[in-house]
Each structure stands twice: as C-alpha cells, then as structure tokens.
Design a protein around this motif. Structure first.
Motif, PDB file in Angstrom:
ATOM      1  N   UNK A   1       2.168   7.984  15.978  1.00 60.50           N
ATOM      2  CA  UNK A   1       2.787   7.946  14.658  1.00 60.50           C
ATOM      3  C   UNK A   1       2.894   6.505  14.166  1.00 60.50           C
ATOM      4  N   UNK A   2       3.285   5.594  15.041  1.00 65.36           N
ATOM      5  CA  UNK A   2       3.355   4.171  14.688  1.00 65.36           C
ATOM      6  C   UNK A   2       1.979   3.670  14.257  1.00 65.36           C
ATOM      7  N   UNK A   3       0.931   4.042  15.000  1.00 64.01           N
ATOM      8  CA  UNK A   3      -0.438   3.648  14.642  1.00 64.01           C
ATOM      9  C   UNK A   3      -0.809   4.157  13.253  1.00 64.01           C
ATOM     10  N   UNK A   4      -0.472   5.405  12.969  1.00 60.95           N
ATOM     11  CA  UNK A   4      -0.793   6.009  11.671  1.00 60.95           C
ATOM     12  C   UNK A   4      -0.114   5.247  10.541  1.00 60.95           C
ATOM     13  N   UNK A   5       1.161   4.951  10.697  1.00 61.73           N
ATOM     14  CA  UNK A   5       1.913   4.223   9.666  1.00 61.73           C
ATOM     15  C   UNK A   5       1.383   2.805   9.514  1.00 61.73           C
ATOM     16  N   UNK A   6       1.132   2.126  10.629  1.00 66.07           N
ATOM     17  CA  UNK A   6       0.627   0.748  10.577  1.00 66.07           C
ATOM     18  C   UNK A   6      -0.771   0.683   9.970  1.00 66.07           C
ATOM     19  N   UNK A   7      -1.640   1.632  10.319  1.00 67.17           N
ATOM     20  CA  UNK A   7      -2.982   1.666   9.732  1.00 67.17           C
ATOM     21  C   UNK A   7      -2.914   1.883   8.228  1.00 67.17           C
ATOM     22  N   UNK A   8      -2.032   2.780   7.798  1.00 67.37           N
ATOM     23  CA  UNK A   8      -1.863   2.995   6.365  1.00 67.37           C
ATOM     24  C   UNK A   8      -1.391   1.703   5.697  1.00 67.37           C
ATOM     25  N   UNK A   9      -0.400   1.064   6.288  1.00 69.98           N
ATOM     26  CA  UNK A   9       0.177  -0.149   5.699  1.00 69.98           C
ATOM     27  C   UNK A   9      -0.840  -1.276   5.566  1.00 69.98           C
ATOM     28  N   UNK A  10      -1.754  -1.376   6.508  1.00 75.99           N
ATOM     29  CA  UNK A  10      -2.709  -2.488   6.477  1.00 75.99           C
ATOM     30  C   UNK A  10      -3.997  -2.166   5.733  1.00 75.99           C
TER      31      UNK A  10
END
Length: 126
Positions: free
Chosen positions: A86-95
């Motif tokens: 979930x952290x990866x998904x949010x971070x990928x979206x953010x970047x």
C-alpha cells in the motif's frame, strides 16, 4: 497536507494530499503503528463528510491490508507485506502521477487489500 473525505452511503473514501503529504503517509505506513491528523474540509461535496485522523496498525498474522472508516478516523491495519505494498502504491502515485490523476485502491483491483475494506481513491489536493 492530507485530507480524507467519506461518502457515507457508498463507503467510498477519497484520500487527497500534496505530493509531500502522500509521500509522508507512505513512510508512516512502513512503521509498525502511527497516526496523523488530517486537514478538515468544511465543504466536502460530493462527499458527505471529512475525517480527522488516519490511524495505522500492523497485524503480523494478517496477509492483507484493511482500510475502513471508524467514526472520524480512517483505520489502516494489516500485515507488513500488505502495508508495504500500500505504501508503494501511494508513493508511486505521488511521484509519477499528473496533478489531475487519481488512483482507485480496492479489493478487486489489488489482491493485498482485504475484501471488507472501503473503496479508496487517491488524488492530489485541489
């Protein structure tokens, strides 16, 4: 800066924030437990209300992440691997996402999300 809006009837949530705020949430998800306060939106249309807190907890025996509304809080709980995904998904979206983009995070789309979870849309603050 983050806010979470809740629809009520459809159990859909919108998690929106600045790029920096979404990246900070990704970091928080990688810890064993934690919480963060949210910006209140007094006009959450088309949603019904604005939540005040995100609370995160690790459940070592669990293989998925649960995303549910509990009163004024968004509770995210789950196993370490699922919380990291979930952290990866949010971070990928953010970047990687453009400012007008959004991302749906729900059980049918992501197998690490628990079926009882509320549907989550990630977006940038407008």
């Amino acid at each position: 800066m983050l806010q979470v809006l809740h629809s009520g009837a459809t159990r859909e949530l919108e998690l929106s924030g600045t790029r920096r705020g979404l990246l900070a949430l990704g970091n928080l998800l990688r810890e064993k437990a934690g919480s963060c306060d949210l910006v209140e939106n007094r006009q959450p249309f088309p949603y019904a209300r604005s939540l005040s807190e995100i609370a995160i907890g690790e459940e070592p025996e669990c293989n998925t992440a649960s995303i549910v509304t509990d009163g004024q809080a968004l509770r995210i709980q789950g196993g370490r691997a699922a919380l990291d995904l979930l952290a990866d998904t949010i971070e990928n979206f953010a970047t990687e996402a453009d400012s007008g983009d959004h991302c749906h995070v729900d059980s049918p789309t992501f197998d690490f999300i628990a079926p009882e979870s509320d549907s989550l849309v990630i977006a940038f603050l407008k």
